[in-house]
Scaffold this motif. Structure first.
Motif, PDB file in Angstrom:
ATOM      1  N   ALA A 102      -0.784   7.746  10.269  1.00 48.38           N
ATOM      2  CA  ALA A 102      -1.371   8.202   9.006  1.00 48.38           C
ATOM      3  C   ALA A 102      -0.712   7.514   7.820  1.00 48.38           C
ATOM      4  N   ASN A 103       0.578   7.278   7.904  1.00 48.51           N
ATOM      5  CA  ASN A 103       1.279   6.585   6.826  1.00 48.51           C
ATOM      6  C   ASN A 103       0.809   5.135   6.717  1.00 48.51           C
ATOM      7  N   ARG A 104       0.656   4.455   7.872  1.00 44.33           N
ATOM      8  CA  ARG A 104       0.148   3.089   7.856  1.00 44.33           C
ATOM      9  C   ARG A 104      -1.268   3.044   7.297  1.00 44.33           C
ATOM     10  N   PHE A 105      -2.082   4.025   7.644  1.00 47.27           N
ATOM     11  CA  PHE A 105      -3.452   4.104   7.140  1.00 47.27           C
ATOM     12  C   PHE A 105      -3.468   4.176   5.616  1.00 47.27           C
ATOM     13  N   MET A 106      -2.648   5.064   5.072  1.00 41.78           N
ATOM     14  CA  MET A 106      -2.634   5.239   3.621  1.00 41.78           C
ATOM     15  C   MET A 106      -2.081   3.994   2.923  1.00 41.78           C
ATOM     16  N   LEU A 107      -1.003   3.426   3.444  1.00 41.98           N
ATOM     17  CA  LEU A 107      -0.400   2.261   2.798  1.00 41.98           C
ATOM     18  C   LEU A 107      -1.326   1.055   2.860  1.00 41.98           C
ATOM     19  N   TYR A 108      -2.008   0.876   3.975  1.00 43.69           N
ATOM     20  CA  TYR A 108      -2.891  -0.274   4.130  1.00 43.69           C
ATOM     21  C   TYR A 108      -4.050  -0.217   3.137  1.00 43.69           C
ATOM     22  N   PHE A 109      -4.568   0.992   2.903  1.00 42.31           N
ATOM     23  CA  PHE A 109      -5.726   1.149   2.012  1.00 42.31           C
ATOM     24  C   PHE A 109      -5.330   1.692   0.643  1.00 42.31           C
ATOM     25  N   ARG A 110      -4.062   1.580   0.274  1.00 42.03           N
ATOM     26  CA  ARG A 110      -3.602   2.165  -0.979  1.00 42.03           C
ATOM     27  C   ARG A 110      -4.330   1.591  -2.183  1.00 42.03           C
ATOM     28  N   HIS A 111      -4.460   0.285  -2.251  1.00 41.21           N
ATOM     29  CA  HIS A 111      -5.099  -0.316  -3.423  1.00 41.21           C
ATOM     30  C   HIS A 111      -6.539   0.179  -3.561  1.00 41.21           C
ATOM     31  N   MET A 112      -7.236   0.268  -2.450  1.00 39.53           N
ATOM     32  CA  MET A 112      -8.610   0.783  -2.478  1.00 39.53           C
ATOM     33  C   MET A 112      -8.633   2.241  -2.896  1.00 39.53           C
ATOM     34  N   LEU A 113      -7.709   3.028  -2.374  1.00 41.76           N
ATOM     35  CA  LEU A 113      -7.676   4.456  -2.656  1.00 41.76           C
ATOM     36  C   LEU A 113      -7.461   4.723  -4.143  1.00 41.76           C
ATOM     37  N   VAL A 114      -6.638   3.913  -4.785  1.00 36.91           N
ATOM     38  CA  VAL A 114      -6.369   4.091  -6.211  1.00 36.91           C
ATOM     39  C   VAL A 114      -7.634   3.893  -7.027  1.00 36.91           C
ATOM     40  N   GLU A 115      -8.464   2.941  -6.646  1.00 38.66           N
ATOM     41  CA  GLU A 115      -9.616   2.576  -7.475  1.00 38.66           C
ATOM     42  C   GLU A 115     -10.923   3.213  -7.022  1.00 38.66           C
ATOM     43  N   PHE A 116     -11.097   3.421  -5.706  1.00 33.14           N
ATOM     44  CA  PHE A 116     -12.376   3.910  -5.189  1.00 33.14           C
ATOM     45  C   PHE A 116     -12.107   4.995  -4.139  1.00 33.14           C
ATOM     46  N   PRO A 117     -11.936   6.238  -4.569  1.00 33.59           N
ATOM     47  CA  PRO A 117     -11.489   7.309  -3.651  1.00 33.59           C
ATOM     48  C   PRO A 117     -12.376   7.516  -2.430  1.00 33.59           C
ATOM     49  N   LEU A 118     -13.705   7.497  -2.589  1.00 30.06           N
ATOM     50  CA  LEU A 118     -14.580   7.824  -1.461  1.00 30.06           C
ATOM     51  C   LEU A 118     -14.666   6.713  -0.431  1.00 30.06           C
ATOM     52  N   GLN A 119     -14.170   5.523  -0.747  1.00 26.82           N
ATOM     53  CA  GLN A 119     -14.175   4.451   0.240  1.00 26.82           C
ATOM     54  C   GLN A 119     -13.152   4.696   1.347  1.00 26.82           C
ATOM     55  N   ILE A 120     -12.347   5.730   1.200  1.00 26.51           N
ATOM     56  CA  ILE A 120     -11.388   6.055   2.262  1.00 26.51           C
ATOM     57  C   ILE A 120     -12.109   6.422   3.543  1.00 26.51           C
ATOM     58  N   TYR A 121     -13.350   6.899   3.420  1.00 31.11           N
ATOM     59  CA  TYR A 121     -14.142   7.233   4.604  1.00 31.11           C
ATOM     60  C   TYR A 121     -14.894   6.016   5.119  1.00 31.11           C
ATOM     61  N   ASP A 122     -15.647   5.340   4.257  1.00 29.67           N
ATOM     62  CA  ASP A 122     -16.487   4.227   4.709  1.00 29.67           C
ATOM     63  C   ASP A 122     -15.651   3.013   5.074  1.00 29.67           C
ATOM     64  N   ALA A 123     -14.911   2.465   4.107  1.00 24.64           N
ATOM     65  CA  ALA A 123     -14.110   1.272   4.381  1.00 24.64           C
ATOM     66  C   ALA A 123     -12.895   1.601   5.235  1.00 24.64           C
ATOM     67  N   GLY A 124     -12.246   2.739   4.941  1.00 24.89           N
ATOM     68  CA  GLY A 124     -11.031   3.081   5.675  1.00 24.89           C
ATOM     69  C   GLY A 124     -11.269   3.222   7.165  1.00 24.89           C
ATOM     70  N   LEU A 125     -12.305   3.952   7.542  1.00 25.73           N
ATOM     71  CA  LEU A 125     -12.566   4.175   8.972  1.00 25.73           C
ATOM     72  C   LEU A 125     -13.254   2.981   9.613  1.00 25.73           C
ATOM     73  N   THR A 126     -13.941   2.140   8.814  1.00 22.75           N
ATOM     74  CA  THR A 126     -14.584   0.952   9.375  1.00 22.75           C
ATOM     75  C   THR A 126     -13.563  -0.125   9.709  1.00 22.75           C
ATOM     76  N   PHE A 127     -12.619  -0.358   8.822  1.00 16.66           N
ATOM     77  CA  PHE A 127     -11.692  -1.480   8.981  1.00 16.66           C
ATOM     78  C   PHE A 127     -10.355  -1.089   9.601  1.00 16.66           C
ATOM     79  N   SER A 128     -10.109   0.168   9.858  1.00 20.65           N
ATOM     80  CA  SER A 128      -8.854   0.536  10.526  1.00 20.65           C
ATOM     81  C   SER A 128      -8.904   0.092  11.984  1.00 20.65           C
ATOM     82  N   PRO A 129      -7.757  -0.173  12.602  1.00 19.96           N
ATOM     83  CA  PRO A 129      -7.735  -0.680  13.982  1.00 19.96           C
ATOM     84  C   PRO A 129      -8.401   0.284  14.959  1.00 19.96           C
ATOM     85  N   THR A 130      -8.871  -0.263  16.044  1.00 20.40           N
ATOM     86  CA  THR A 130      -9.574   0.560  17.039  1.00 20.40           C
ATOM     87  C   THR A 130      -8.669   1.616  17.648  1.00 20.40           C
ATOM     88  N   ASN A 131      -7.371   1.360  17.715  1.00 24.51           N
ATOM     89  CA  ASN A 131      -6.441   2.332  18.301  1.00 24.51           C
ATOM     90  C   ASN A 131      -5.806   3.251  17.267  1.00 24.51           C
TER      91      ASN A 131
END
Length: 1533
Positions: free
Chosen positions: A793-822
């Motif tokens: 969860a920490n890696r998830f947040m840090l990896y998408f931190r820049h996106m999260l700061v600017e576009f909160p709802l992309q945490i679902y679409d981009a975050g779950l699309t581009f996070s590793p399969t495992n």
């Protein structure tokens, strides 16, 4: 001076004396005086207005004529200078009007003045009038009267000191005179009236209070610059109106003071005054003064209105209105009592330091009220507890600047001068305090006698030392008085040492003020509770006897008495202890005995332990009283024994000392923290959900989001931000609490919703810190499942931190699309993944090496140095003129130092290089050099205290090359001496130095040699480009080895491993080839040597590895074998460093520097991974050429692979190929061309088997580049250095042309019927009909039509043009022209001139048109559609470049961003198609999916003659930083 006058005087050296005389006279005149001179003076029938032309045209005039003109100028200038100025003229006019309107009153007044003017013993008629009518004479008389009047005022004030009301007026007069309102010659009339009335006021046994108020008003108005010294307005009509309104006000002021004088002399003047003259109508006169002043103010506002630019500029500066803050504070304290602060004016300088409860803030509020009556005052209230915008030095300056500019609009120019040339970052940039200080000091330089008030300096948490330095500097340098208050902190006292001050700790004065406060509060109680007189007197006496100079004690006791029956007042009041702690204890006992003691105690303990003030709604959530409504909670707070109060919906202690008392009384704070944590979790479980604000667009930017009403997160703010801190304070965290309760539920079910809420609250750095806390706690868990999830969860947040700061709802679409399969987060929230996009080919099953990153803003200068702290908490970067220190955990800037913005005792320099943190990370050491100061290569070692922001010089040394140890203990330097060099090791802390000598070569620059410390600081090494290496131990400076290595052309990088075991060097053999080598120090053996373009080397702290910054990538190598364990593509890499166990990489995409943190372990565990080097996307199939990197010995293994994208099924994989294959394919067949040194093998795939098609010997030269398949796959071209070979695969025949070629590339045209290639002279063209022919076409840069016969050739041309005006010299500008050739007949068809730089051309063969992408002046990007005949059809501006890969139809082009349509204009995509631009996928012009930086790499390379298709049938292909291909499939319904 007029230019004509200067010209003739300069031509005649004999007239120097006349020149000086006239010049001095003219330059001394004001604008108005010069105008008057031009209108009135004359000489030789020529007015001064004509003087320049007159003298210029009469260049031969005799010297005596010139002297005559000069004399006339001098006479007239002298006469004009004797005239009264504007202010004096207006006073005179007002006086004359009064004389005409009220002649009897004025005669009586002048009789009084005449009496004062006479010497003692003069026996003339008492009411005789001796005041002259001549202005000059009268002015001299009045000045004598003023002098006498001031002396009499001093004498009478000394005698009447006991008369309080009079003393206040006298003190005000004296104070004004002392601070700058001197009796000016221009205002003698009004000052005469003042000095005439003042002694009368002092001698009066009974003075009218209303009359005294009027005198006060006159003094206040005279203090205003625009009234006493009005400036000339540029607008003539406006100036006339302003003078008329000012004269009316002057007349009212004079009338009031003259009537006041006559009122006190009315008995003596009875014979001169008639009954019609009413002297004591003070109310009406005061009203008339106020009306006149108001009319003048309105007129000035109309004549000089705020421009929109000025208003907008000042509005941007707004952070708070200090006036409103003052009103709020006064109301919070129950009102302002004048007697409680009036005593302070007995002192002439102020600096108020005091203990809690002494009433510092309220006293300042009163002082501000008094000072504002006759001074320009600006103030600010620091409030760290209540307002986060009020707790820093930048906010203080913004508040003061806003108030000053609002009161004196002249000052806005200083703001505009700065902000007009910069962005709005001055308000919130990291250098804001520096920029604001410049603006502030520029304002002060334009002001006199301004008073600046800052309350509660101890609550200025951030940048307090900067502010104290500014206060001290401006107090000395400008006409400014500072009035500041603070708790008695020694750090503040020391910082202000040397300033004039008087600490207000005088017991007598404070006690007198407290007594006044007691009287006021008791009167309030008596009136409200209807006390008997005896009760009132008893309470008053008891409070006076026990208050001990503490306002807070009085306030608390009276507040509690207000809740007591009046019959018990005397009994209860004596029960209160006489100390604050005693009162608190009494109040606490009341809480303990209450029926709701459990709830009340819980509220008190919670409010005392929270990390910031909380609202009443937040309190409801963090104490678990969810069933209570707001009204009930307010009642509970009010029942907390007067400890708490509610202000603007915020629950707070009545005083900080009350909070400190409750904190001391709390037993077992861990249990309270546990309760807050538990209640916070439950509240989040009840409220958090996806899309809290119900936004319709998932790509909504945070700056466009407005909180709904009611805001569902307002009550959750504290719970979301601080639950982790309370979890940490629990100290012992049992596994059962963690594993089976709140934390498990939170992460598995609510984690993404929490991230969204944090982003909506704009508190992502706080969330990063919270996750850091939880991850540290999770290391102690005995159960690994939750600890592993928390890490993910920490890696998830840090990896998408820049996106999260600017576009909160992309945490679902981009975050779950581009996070590793495992990713565990991805799996836990699979239901939240978007249904319209699927990652079909995923590059990574695990998190990449990139952990997180943050932008550090736009920079125009290159970064000099980057360093990380050994504990992994801080990163320091050094630029051309400033240093920044970043919080590596939160990703926020915490310190900045700008070299060029300070002077005096602060360092100023132009170059910096070395940085190192001290061992405790409290100081940053900097090596700097300023050539203008020293004139030689002298370097300074400075230490920057990050707490106090002070620099201290620790060391200076002379050297050509040097290095600073990572622990900032040593500096090693090289100095050229004689035929060799001297090595010096400087111990920074001890001031010691050890010197060694190296013979054989002088090291005069970094190109000649380098010096470097080991990463554990145990040794230091020197490397010279002659190949000699030397290593010394830092203890004792003993040389442990000398090695003869490889001689280099220049040195690039040097690194030494721990204990000085291995030595790594990087350099250039010549101007083109580079090498990296590693030596074993003890044996002197060369372990390995490999060709790398390396600019920086570092040995990692943990493990036998080297991190290397190469061109466009970060490589991690095994230190003893040189094997590349992995590579991370970073195209714009600039610097690398270590920060704890992480690698810091600084890159500059688009000149916006980015700091990235990489985990070496993630890089290392990908050892043995593969790299996609060729790719093609078509018809739901992905074809790949994969390079295998299993080992260094087998790094050239390649595979060809085909996959079905929908199913992910592997359709075919070839055997391992030794060389990289060039591939051509369509739906029916596939060719692989594999070239070696002297032959080319063609393979084909038949029934999933790789079958050799043919082998072609190439005996006349080596391959110059890759073979080129024709678009139809029928032919292949082989480029050699001295010939070109065309092979027909269907006919299995070969033809060649022996012409030397200048470039390895070639171009197929007309679907394989034509092949074009540049030759050393001209070009060669192969055609199916004619074979090879040599043509005289010299292309500079060309594009061809793959399916047609068109060729576009770009040429650069120059043109001469005028810039701005024909008077400006001609300049040369480069523009491009495009030649359009028809290669079927080898004929030039047209030439297109482009005003800009052509970047790409795509020819559309079937419709004979072409698209041209250009970069225009001022960096505008444009795509234009032209016909091959040279006619422009349409063009469009675009935000970035793109590669036009190939046409799909007549109106659609394939690009790496998506499909480009040209049927109706030029645009990307359609309602169903997506396209890519910068960081986003777009659909129908709207953002739909954010793209992480690791996926920003476009596959530009060709796939065996076929351009790489990156978008096909709703699928988009792009590359990952790990060199793996990614495929996304979009399916919108």
């Amino acid at each position: 001076m007029p230019s004509g006058l200067k010209r003739i005087f300069q031509n005649r050296g004999k007239q120097k004396n006349i020149t000086h005389a006239v010049t001095n006279q003219l330059e001394d005149l004001s604008v108005e005086e010069r105008s008057s001179l031009a209108a009135n003076a004359s000489a030789s029938n020529t007015t001064p207005s004509d003087l320049p032309a007159y003298i210029a045209s009469e260049g031969e005039r005799q010297p005596q004529d010139v002297a005559t003109v000069a004399a006339a100028v001098e006479v007239q200038a002298t006469a004009i200078k004797k005239r009264p100025d504007i202010s004096e003229q207006l006073w005179n006019d007002a006086y004359e009007e009064l004389s005409k309107e009220s002649p009897k009153l004025m005669l009586a007044y002048e009789a009084v003045l005449s009496k004062q003017l006479r010497e003692s013993g003069d026996d003339r008629e008492p009411n005789a009038n001796d005041i002259a009518t001549d202005i000059t004479t009268r002015k001299a008389q009045l000045q004598r009267i003023i002098t006498k009047g001031l002396l009499r005022t001093e004498h009478e004030a000394a005698k009447k000191k006991a008369v309080t009301a009079s003393v206040e007026t006298v003190d005000r007069i004296k104070g004004i005179v002392a601070t700058g309102l001197q009796p000016s010659p221009e205002a003698t009339l009004i000052w005469t009236a003042l000095t005439a009335i003042l002694p009368l006021v002092l001698n009066a046994s009974e003075q009218s209070a209303k009359n005294r108020d009027g005198i006060d008003l006159v003094l206040v108005l005279l203090r205003k610059t625009e009234i006493l010294s009005p400036r000339v307005l540029a607008d003539h009509d406006g100036e006339s109106l302003r003078r008329e309104f000012t004269r009316k006000l002057y007349k009212k002021l004079l009338s009031y003071l003259i009537k006041s004088t006559c009122y006190y002399y009315k008995n003596r003047l009875v014979s001169m005054l008639s009954d019609s003259i009413k002297l004591d109508d003070w109310d009406e006169q005061i009203k008339s003064i106020r009306d006149a002043e108001s009319d003048l103010k309105k007129l000035l506002d109309e004549l000089t209105p705020w421009s929109k630019e000025d208003s907008d500029c000042l509005a941007k500066f707004f952070i708070t209105n200090p006036r409103h803050d003052k009103i709020r504070i006064e109301k919070r304290a129950g009102g302002l009592l004048r007697d409680c602060y009036q005593w302070i004016f007995e002192h002439t300088s102020y600096k108020n330091c005091g203990d809690p409860g002494k009433g510092k803030t309220m006293m300042l509020c009163g002082v501000i009220n008094e000072l504002a009556m006759d001074k320009l005052v600006a103030f600010f209230f620091c409030e760290a507890k209540y307002q986060k915008t009020h707790d820093n030095s930048t906010a203080v300056l913004r508040g003061l600047i806003w108030m000053l500019a609002g009161q004196d609009r002249r000052l806005i120019q200083h703001i505009r001068r700065y902000t007009d040339s910069t962005s709005d970052n001055v308000y919130h940039d990291v250098n804001s305090f520096i920029a604001l200080s410049e603006i502030f000091e520029a304002m002060l330089s334009d002001l006199k006698n301004v008073v600046l008030v800052v309350d509660a300096l101890d609550e200025c948490v951030e940048g307090r030392n900067h502010l104290l330095d500014l206060i001290k500097r401006t107090t000395i340098s400008y006409q400014v008085q500072w009035l500041v208050s603070s708790r008695p902190w020694s750090a503040i006292e020391i910082r202000l040492t040397g300033l004039p001050r008087l600490a207000l700790e005088l017991e007598t004065s404070v006690e007198r003020a407290v007594q006044s406060y007691v009287e006021f509060k008791v009167q309030e109680l008596s009136h409200e509770k209807t006390y008997r007189q005896e009760t009132t007197q008893f309470v008053l006496q008891h409070l006076n006897a026990n208050a001990t100079g503490t306002f807070l004690w009085v306030s608390l006791v009276c507040t509690n008495l207000n809740e007591v029956s009046k019959r018990l007042a005397e009994k209860v009041v004596v029960e209160y202890p006489s100390t604050l702690d005693g009162v608190y204890q009494h109040m606490h006992q009341h809480v303990q005995t209450s029926q709701d003691s459990d709830v009340l105690n819980k509220v008190l303990m919670v409010v005392s332990l929270v990390y910031r003030p909380i609202s009443i709604e937040e309190l409801k959530n963090i104490i678990g009283l969810l069933e209570e409504n707001v009204e009930s909670l307010e009642e509970i707070v009010q029942d907390c024994g007067s400890f708490l109060k509610i202000r603007h919906n915020i629950v707070e202690f009545v005083h900080q000392s009350a909070q400190e008392y409750i904190r001391r009384s709390v037993t077992g704070p861990e249990a309270v923290h546990r309760e807050i944590y538990s209640c916070s979790m439950k509240a989040m479980f009840d409220i958090l959900e996806r899309n809290m604000y119900h936004l319709t667009d998932p790509a909504t930017a945070i700056e466009t989001i407005s909180s709904p009403s009611p805001d569902p997160l307002s009550a959750m703010n504290y719970c979301c931000l601080y639950w982790a801190q309370h979890l940490q304070k629990m100290n012992c965290v049992e596994d059962d609490l963690i594993e089976h309760s709140h934390l498990m539920v939170f992460f598995y079910k609510f984690y993404l919703y929490w991230l969204e809420a944090i982003a909506l609250l704009e508190e992502v750095p706080q969330a990063v810190y919270s996750m850091h806390i939880v991850q540290v706690i999770a290391k102690c868990f005995t159960t690994l499942s939750l600890a592993t999830f928390i890490s993910d969860a920490n890696r998830f947040m840090l990896y998408f931190r820049h996106m999260l700061v600017e576009f909160p709802l992309q945490i679902y679409d981009a975050g779950l699309t581009f996070s590793p399969t495992n990713s565990l987060v991805r799996k836990a929230f699979i239901k939240e993944q978007p249904s319209w996009v699927t990652m079909k080919i995923h590059p990574e099953p695990e998190w990449p090496a990139f952990i997180t990153g943050f932008f550090v803003g736009g920079r125009t200068a290159n970064i000099r140095c980057c360093i990380g702290s050994t504990d992994g908490k801080w990163i320091a970067t050094c630029w051309a003129d400033y240093i920044e220190v970043w919080d590596a955990i939160r990703g926020v800037l915490v310190h900045v130092y700008h070299f060029q913005d300070y002077s005096g005792d602060r360092p100023r320099w132009s170059y910096t290089g070395g940085l190192a943190f001290s061992e405790d990370n409290s100081r940053l050491y900097v090596i700097t050099f300023h050539p203008l100061e020293t004139g030689s290569m002298t370097w300074k070692v400075l230490s920057w205290d990050l707490d106090t922001n002070e620099f201290q010089q620790n060391l200076s040394f002379v050297a050509e090359v040097w290095d600073l140890s990572l622990n900032a203990c040593y500096v090693a330097s090289i100095t050229a001496e004689g035929d060799g060099s001297t090595i010096q090791l400087h111990d920074i802390k001890r001031g010691m130095r050890v010197t060694c000598t190296i013979d054989g070569e002088r090291v005069e620059s970094p190109e000649d040699g380098l010096i470097a410390f080991a990463n554990d600081n145990s040794a230091v090494s020197v490397w010279k480009k002659t190949g000699w290496f030397h290593v010394w131990l830092t203890k004792g400076m003993n040389c442990v080895c000398t090695i003869q290595g490889t001689k280099f052309y220049s040195c690039r990088a040097l690194a030494l491993s721990s204990l000085g075991r291995l030595l790594a060097v990087a350099g250039r053999f010549d101007q083109f080839s580079s090498m990296v080598q590693v030596y074993h120090v003890q044996t002197g053996t060369l372990l390995w040597s490999k060709e790398y373009i390396c600019h920086q080397l570092i040995f990692l702290y943990h493990g036998p590895h080297i991190a290397m910054g190469e061109a466009g990538s970060l490589k991690v190598l095994h230190e003893e074998s040189g094997e590349v364990l992995n590579t991370e593509s970073i195209p714009h890499i600039k610097r690398i460093a270590t920060c704890g166990q992480l690698i810091v990489v600084v890159e500059d995409p688009n000149m916006r520097y980015f700091i990235g943190l990489y985990e070496p372990y993630s890089l290392l565990k990908r050892n043995g991974s593969t790299r996609d080097v060729g790719y093609f996307l078509r018809d739901q199939h992905l074809s790949l050429v994969i390079q295998n990197k299993e080992s260094m010995a087998d790094h050239n293994g390649y595979y060809f692979q085909q996959r079905c994208i929908d199913s992910g099924k592997l359709l075919y994989q070839s055997p391992k190929l030794k060389h990289r294959p060039i591939v051509w394919l369509d739906k029916e067949r596939c060719f692989l061309a594999v070239n070696s040194t002297d032959h080319l093998t063609i393979w084909t795939i038949h029934e999933n088997e790789l079958v050799r098609h043919s082998v072609w010997e190439v005996s006349h030269g080596q391959f110059y580049g890759f073979p080129f398949f024709a678009p139809n796959g029928v032919r292949i071209a082989i480029p050699l250095e001295d010939q070109t070979i065309i092979i027909d695969l269907d006919q299995r025949s070969m033809t060649s042309n022996h012409v030397p070629c200048s470039e390895p590339q070639g171009e197929w045209l007309d679907n394989g019927r034509l092949f074009f290639r540049k030759a050393s002279e001209g070009s060669i063209l192969w055609s199916l009909e004619k074979g090879f022919i040599h043509i005289h076409l010299h292309p500079e840069f060309l594009w061809t039509s793959t399916w047609g016969t068109w060729l576009a050739n770009k040429k650069n041309k120059s043109s001469l043009f005028h810039q701005g005006s024909k008077d400006v010299p001609l300049k040369s500008r480069i523009y491009d022209c495009i030649e359009i050739w028809d290669m079927a007949v080898v004929k030039l068809r047209s030439v297109i001139n482009i005003d800009g730089s052509v970047k790409q051309v795509t020819v559309l063969p079937d419709i004979d048109k072409l698209l041209i992408a250009t970069l225009h002046p001022y960096q505008s990007r444009q795509v234009s559609l032209w016909t091959t005949s040279g006619t422009l059809e349409t063009s469009v501006q675009l935000d970035e470049y793109f590669h036009m890969v190939h046409p799909l139809t007549d109106s659609l082009l394939q690009t790496e961003r998506g499909v480009l349509s040209i049927d109706c204009g030029i645009r990307f995509g359609s309602e169903q198609d997506v396209y890519r631009a910068k960081d986003w996928f777009y659909r129908d012009g709207k953002k739909v999916l954010w793209i992480p930086p690791s996926y920003h790499y476009f596959p530009y390379n060709t796939f065996g003659g076929q351009k790489s298709s990156v978008y096909s049938d709703g699928m988009s292909m792009f590359k990952h930083a790990s060199d793996k291909v990614t495929v996304l499939k979009f399916s919108f319904q």
